[in-house]
Structures are given as structure tokens and as C-alpha cells.
Design a protein around this motif. Structure first.
Motif, PDB file in Angstrom:
ATOM      1  N   THR A 137       0.827  -1.209   0.000  1.00  0.00           N
ATOM      2  CA  THR A 137       0.000   0.000   0.000  1.00  0.00           C
ATOM      3  C   THR A 137       0.864   1.263   0.000  1.00  0.00           C
ATOM      4  O   THR A 137       0.601   2.206  -0.751  1.00  0.00           O
ATOM      5  CB  THR A 137      -0.930   0.009   1.219  1.00  0.00           C
ATOM      6  OG1 THR A 137      -1.803  -1.122   1.145  1.00  0.00           O
ATOM      7  CG2 THR A 137      -1.766   1.282   1.259  1.00  0.00           C
ATOM      8  N   VAL A 291      -6.176   4.909  -7.137  1.00  0.00           N
ATOM      9  CA  VAL A 291      -6.866   4.624  -5.873  1.00  0.00           C
ATOM     10  C   VAL A 291      -7.336   3.173  -5.847  1.00  0.00           C
ATOM     11  O   VAL A 291      -7.194   2.460  -4.839  1.00  0.00           O
ATOM     12  CB  VAL A 291      -8.057   5.583  -5.674  1.00  0.00           C
ATOM     13  CG1 VAL A 291      -8.893   5.162  -4.465  1.00  0.00           C
ATOM     14  CG2 VAL A 291      -7.562   7.010  -5.494  1.00  0.00           C
ATOM     15  N   VAL A 292      -7.891   2.714  -6.963  1.00  0.00           N
ATOM     16  CA  VAL A 292      -8.327   1.315  -7.055  1.00  0.00           C
ATOM     17  C   VAL A 292      -7.133   0.374  -6.888  1.00  0.00           C
ATOM     18  O   VAL A 292      -7.217  -0.653  -6.203  1.00  0.00           O
ATOM     19  CB  VAL A 292      -9.036   1.063  -8.394  1.00  0.00           C
ATOM     20  CG1 VAL A 292      -9.353  -0.421  -8.574  1.00  0.00           C
ATOM     21  CG2 VAL A 292     -10.310   1.875  -8.494  1.00  0.00           C
ATOM     22  N   SER A 293      -6.000   0.734  -7.493  1.00  0.00           N
ATOM     23  CA  SER A 293      -4.824  -0.128  -7.385  1.00  0.00           C
ATOM     24  C   SER A 293      -4.296  -0.186  -5.954  1.00  0.00           C
ATOM     25  O   SER A 293      -3.768  -1.219  -5.534  1.00  0.00           O
ATOM     26  CB  SER A 293      -3.722   0.371  -8.328  1.00  0.00           C
ATOM     27  OG  SER A 293      -3.117   1.558  -7.852  1.00  0.00           O
ATOM     28  N   VAL A 294      -4.429   0.911  -5.195  1.00  0.00           N
ATOM     29  CA  VAL A 294      -4.043   0.890  -3.782  1.00  0.00           C
ATOM     30  C   VAL A 294      -4.881  -0.139  -3.025  1.00  0.00           C
ATOM     31  O   VAL A 294      -4.372  -0.902  -2.191  1.00  0.00           O
ATOM     32  CB  VAL A 294      -4.203   2.285  -3.148  1.00  0.00           C
ATOM     33  CG1 VAL A 294      -4.012   2.224  -1.642  1.00  0.00           C
ATOM     34  CG2 VAL A 294      -3.223   3.268  -3.766  1.00  0.00           C
ATOM     35  N   PHE A 295      -6.161  -0.189  -3.321  1.00  0.00           N
ATOM     36  CA  PHE A 295      -7.061  -1.151  -2.681  1.00  0.00           C
ATOM     37  C   PHE A 295      -6.684  -2.584  -3.051  1.00  0.00           C
ATOM     38  O   PHE A 295      -6.754  -3.496  -2.214  1.00  0.00           O
ATOM     39  CB  PHE A 295      -8.506  -0.861  -3.093  1.00  0.00           C
ATOM     40  CG  PHE A 295      -9.499  -1.852  -2.583  1.00  0.00           C
ATOM     41  CD1 PHE A 295      -9.974  -1.794  -1.280  1.00  0.00           C
ATOM     42  CD2 PHE A 295      -9.972  -2.864  -3.415  1.00  0.00           C
ATOM     43  CE1 PHE A 295     -10.887  -2.719  -0.806  1.00  0.00           C
ATOM     44  CE2 PHE A 295     -10.887  -3.799  -2.951  1.00  0.00           C
ATOM     45  CZ  PHE A 295     -11.346  -3.719  -1.643  1.00  0.00           C
ATOM     46  N   LEU A 296      -6.260  -2.793  -4.300  1.00  0.00           N
ATOM     47  CA  LEU A 296      -6.006  -4.151  -4.781  1.00  0.00           C
ATOM     48  C   LEU A 296      -4.622  -4.675  -4.400  1.00  0.00           C
ATOM     49  O   LEU A 296      -4.441  -5.891  -4.293  1.00  0.00           O
ATOM     50  CB  LEU A 296      -6.141  -4.188  -6.308  1.00  0.00           C
ATOM     51  CG  LEU A 296      -7.524  -3.895  -6.902  1.00  0.00           C
ATOM     52  CD1 LEU A 296      -7.433  -3.862  -8.427  1.00  0.00           C
ATOM     53  CD2 LEU A 296      -8.546  -4.926  -6.449  1.00  0.00           C
ATOM     54  N   SER A 297      -3.649  -3.779  -4.197  1.00  0.00           N
ATOM     55  CA  SER A 297      -2.246  -4.184  -4.142  1.00  0.00           C
ATOM     56  C   SER A 297      -1.932  -5.161  -3.020  1.00  0.00           C
ATOM     57  O   SER A 297      -1.075  -6.040  -3.189  1.00  0.00           O
ATOM     58  CB  SER A 297      -1.344  -2.946  -4.009  1.00  0.00           C
ATOM     59  OG  SER A 297      -1.634  -2.245  -2.822  1.00  0.00           O
ATOM     60  N   ARG A 299      -4.340  -7.068  -1.520  1.00  0.00           N
ATOM     61  CA  ARG A 299      -5.441  -8.026  -1.420  1.00  0.00           C
ATOM     62  C   ARG A 299      -5.363  -9.128  -2.460  1.00  0.00           C
ATOM     63  O   ARG A 299      -6.068 -10.125  -2.353  1.00  0.00           O
ATOM     64  CB  ARG A 299      -6.786  -7.289  -1.534  1.00  0.00           C
ATOM     65  CG  ARG A 299      -7.077  -6.421  -0.317  1.00  0.00           C
ATOM     66  CD  ARG A 299      -8.258  -5.498  -0.532  1.00  0.00           C
ATOM     67  NE  ARG A 299      -8.608  -4.765   0.676  1.00  0.00           N
ATOM     68  CZ  ARG A 299      -7.989  -3.682   1.098  1.00  0.00           C
ATOM     69  NH1 ARG A 299      -6.979  -3.196   0.409  1.00  0.00           N
ATOM     70  NH2 ARG A 299      -8.363  -3.075   2.202  1.00  0.00           N
TER      71      ARG A 299
END
Length: 442
Positions: A137, A291-297, A299
Motif C-alpha cells: 500500500t 486509488v483502485v490499485s491501492v485497494f487491490l495491491s 489483497r
């Protein structure tokens, strides 16, 4: 020298935020006000000078990226963070005081030193000091901050060019870049502790009393070991990551978004500011995708995200190239459906980039190299990606200025993306294999 405690997460986040903002804002000022600069200095519409003006900051960034690893190894992470902020401030002041195009090109190169240094030292420091549970993150936060800096530069430029005072509008845009440089320098000087890993390495070196043995240790942890046959594969992986980062087209889009949108037909719309307004959309979508990639990274497995992102990039580039072929036949008419297809394909491409190499390039660099070559490897791979970036920034505007040749760069980007999917699927190590490798080394 004392061993530092675990730094607060907020502090690590701010290092990447300010460093990423320096990176993003200073490289994002060209698309909106670049034409004003060329107009003031009598070179408006000359593609070569358009590319040279954009590339000048990248030349400085190349030097900074190479020097960053060596400086960080010799002086430590804290001092280089301070130096990065100071150079950013000095570079901004010099750019604002320029009254010839050639001096501005030189001063943008000086400003680029801080961009290259920030690309090395901020992810390196945070990668060494962050807990494993949030490393992904925080690493992605650097890319997020780059996109915020780019978006802010686009928005500021859009409003400044409507003032119609070109002599001062671009200087005001540059002046705002003083803020993140000042913030990073103060943060590093007052609050940042030195990296634990760097302290440990220096203590290890200081315990070597035999000069010949010490020399052997230093050479084995430097450039010679990086280019040895033992590290050949991991070095090639770094080269491929640099190719995936630059030669799939992200900076052609971010540096020349108005030019691409004009070529897509939006320059023929009733509102002459439409391409610049859509450039803000490009920057905003870039931010949302990050922002979406921060959520996915943290998970999903990082290798899987990288491959998915590269596949999406391939699709976006391919569609954009096809769209440009039909757009040229429609004589750049914004009412043509292909103009909107090109806009959608740009959005698809950006989303894939931010999910994949945009978010994870820095993270993989901090993970795939062992401590004895990490500083040199980071500097070398960053040199490559800035070199690729420099080449792209000069060549791209020259090619797309010719409507018949405009689709070809996007097909080239698609080929590189497809190759990257195959290569990284085979050779990029997963997180589990990296952990096992580190255990073997220990």
C-alpha cells in the motif's frame, strides 16, 4: 549512530506523498502550458522543440536516478531525501527566472535531478522501513502521489492558460512546484530517522579490519556483482519492468494528452479548450485508477495484478491504434464515433497501467534484489526507464504530428505489452519464491 525505532506509518506515507508529488507535478506541467512557452520563445508548432522541452526534465531525471543509488549508499537515505527537496526548490526558482528557451531547457534538466532522485530514494527508504503488511500500500502510495501531482498540474494549467498572459501563466505553474520540495526537505531534516538496513550495513563494513577483505566486500556488493552471471536473470527482469513501464505508452499519454486528443478529433469541436478539459479527465481517471490499485495491491497477488494490468494495456493500445486509423479517414471529426472510442481506449489503457506497472514497478524493485546489490540495481533500472522515457518524449510528438503515421506508436506499445505479459508470466518471481530466496541467502 543509534538504531532507529519503527517509524510511524504516517511519516512513511508523507515521504512517498511529497516525493511522488515532486515527481508528478514537475513532469506534468508541460502538457497544458508547453505551447505558451514555445509561443513566447518563437517556436510554437515545432515538434522537435516540443519534444526537447518535455525531454529536458527527463535528462536530469536520468542523472538523478543513477546518482540516487550511489548517494543513498554513501551518505544514507536521510541526507539524500533532504538533497532531493532542496534541488526541487532550486530548480523551480531557476525555471521561473528564465527568459530564453535554451536556459529554460537547462534549468528544467536541473529540476529533473530532483525528479530522478525522488524516484529512487523515496520508494527505497519506505520499502526498507515499512512493515511487510502495508509495504504494498505504501509503495503504491508513491504512484498515487505522482498521479495527484499530474492532476494538479493539469488543473492549474487549464485555468492559467485562460488568463491569456502567457509570459506569466507558465511561470506561476512552475512556482507551485516549490511547495512539495520544501515539504520533503523539512520532513526529512526534522522527522526522518536513518534507515535501519543502511545503518546495519555500515556497521557490518566498519567491523572489517582487513583492508583487502573490506575491499572485496565492497566490490562484491556493488556494480560488479550486479552484472555478474549470478544476477543475470534478476537484472533482465528489471530491464523488462522498465520496458513495461515506459514503452507501453503511459508517458506519451500523460505528456502529450492534448496532442493525442486533438488528433482524435476533439480539436475540431466548437470549444477550442475541449482537448485541455479532457486532459483533466485523463488526469482524474489516472488518479481514480491509482486509488483502485491501492485497494487491490495488498489483497491480490502482485504478480497476478501485474499480468492483468499488462493484458489490459495491450487491449487499450490496440484499440487506440485501430481507432486512429479510422479517425484519420474521418478527417479528425469529433462527431465520429471513433473519437469517443479513442477516449474510452485511453481510459482502459490508463486503468491497466495503474493496476499493473504503475503501481507495482517500485514495489518489485524493492523486493527482487538482494541488499548487496539493491542500491546499484535501483539506480541502473531507473536509468533505463528514464532513458526509455527520454527517447519516447522526443520521438512521439514528431511521429504523431503526421496523421498517416499517428497509429503506429500505439501498435508498437501494444506489441511491447503483449511481450511483457508472456515474459513476466514466465520469469517474474512470486512473493512466495522471493521469501524463500531471501531465507536461502540468510
Amino acid at each position: 549512530m543509534r538504531q532507529s525505532e519503527q517509524p510511524p506509518t504516517l511519516l512513511l506515507a508523507l515521504v512517498n506523498i511529497f516525493g511522488g508529488f515532486i515527481f508528478g507535478y514537475d513532469t506534468g506541467v508541460s502538457p497544458s502550458t508547453g505551447n505558451w512557452i514555445l509561443f513566447e520563445f518563437g517556436q510554437y508548432g515545432v515538434s522537435f522543440y516540443e519534444g526537447l522541452l518535455t525531454a529536458s526534465i527527463l535528462f536530469g531525471a536520468m542523472i538523478g536516478s543513477v546518482a540516487g543509488g550511489t548517494l543513498a549508499d554513501y551518505f544514507g537515505r536521510k541526507k539524500v531525501l533532504i538533497i532531493t527537496g532542496v534541488i526541487a526548490m532550486v530548480g523551480v526558482v531557476l525555471c521561473c527566472l528564465c527568459f530564453t528557451l535554451y536556459w529554460l531547457i537547462i534549468c528544467r534538466a536541473i529540476l529533473g535531478l530532483s525528479v530522478g532522485l525522488s524516484g529512487v530514494i523515496c520508494p527505497l527508504y519506505v520499502g526498507e522501513m515499512a512493515p511487510e503488511s502495508i509495504k504494498g500500500t505504501l509503495g503504491t502510495l508513491f504512484q498515487l502521489s505522482i498521479t495527484i501531482g499530474i492532476l494538479v498540474a493539469y488543473v492549474v494549467g487549464y485555468f492559467l492558460i485562460q488568463i491569456n498572459q502567457f509570459q506569466w501563466s507558465w511561470r506561476l505553474q512552475y512556482a507551485i512546484g516549490f511547495i512539495p520540495g520544501f515539504a520533503l526537505a523539512i520532513l526529512a531534516f526534522v522527522f526522518v530517522d536513518e534507515s535501519d538496513k543502511w545503518i546495519s550495513q555500515k556497521k557490518k563494513d566498519s567491523h572489517v579490519t582487513d583492508p583487502m577483505l573490506k575491499d572485496n566486500q565492497e566490490s562484491s556488493s556493488g556494480w560488479r556483482l550486479l552484472f555478474s552471471s549470478y544476477n543475470f536473470l534478476v537484472l533482465i527482469i528489471g530491464v523488462e519492468l522498465a520496458l513495461a513501464l515506459q514503452f507501453t505508452g503511459i508517458n506519451a499519454v500523460m505528456y502529450y494528452a492534448p496532442k493525442i486528443l486533438i488528433g482524435a478529433g476533439f480539436g475540431k469541436s466548437a470549444d477550442p479548450m475541449m482537448p485541455y478539459l479532457l486532459t483533466i479527465f485523463v488526469g482524474a481517471w489516472n488518479f481514480i485508477s491509482t486509488v483502485v490499485s491501492v485497494f487491490l495491491s495488498d489483497r491480490f497477488p502482485r504478480k497476478r495484478l501485474m499480468l492483468a494490468g499488462m493484458a489490459i494495456i495491450f487491449i487499450g493500445d490496440l484499440i487506440l491504434g485501430i481507432a486512429y486509423i479510422f479517425i484519420s479517414k474521418a478527417e479528425n471529426d469529433s462527431s465520429s464515433g471513433w473519437a469517443y472510442v479513442s477516449l474510452v481506449s485511453l481510459a482502459l489503457f490508463i486503468a491497466g497501467f495503474e493496476i499493473g506497472p504503475g503501481a507495482l514497478f517500485w514495489v518489485f524493485l524493492s523486493e527482487i534484489y538482494t541488499p548487496d546489490i539493491k542500491d546499484q540495481a535501483n539506480g541502473f533500472v531507473n536509468l533505463l526507464q528514464w532513458t526509455f522515457n527520454l527517447i519516447l518524449s522526443i520521438v512521439f510528438p514528431i511521429i504523431v504530428s503526421k496523421p498517416s503515421a499517428a497509429p503506429y506508436p500505439f501498435f508498437f506499445f501494444a506489441v511491447v505489452a503483449l511481450f511483457s505479459v508472456v515474459f513476466l508470466a514466465i520469469f517474474l518471481p512470486s512473493k512466495q519464491s522471493l521469501d524463500n530466496s531471501e531465507e536461502d541467502i540468510n
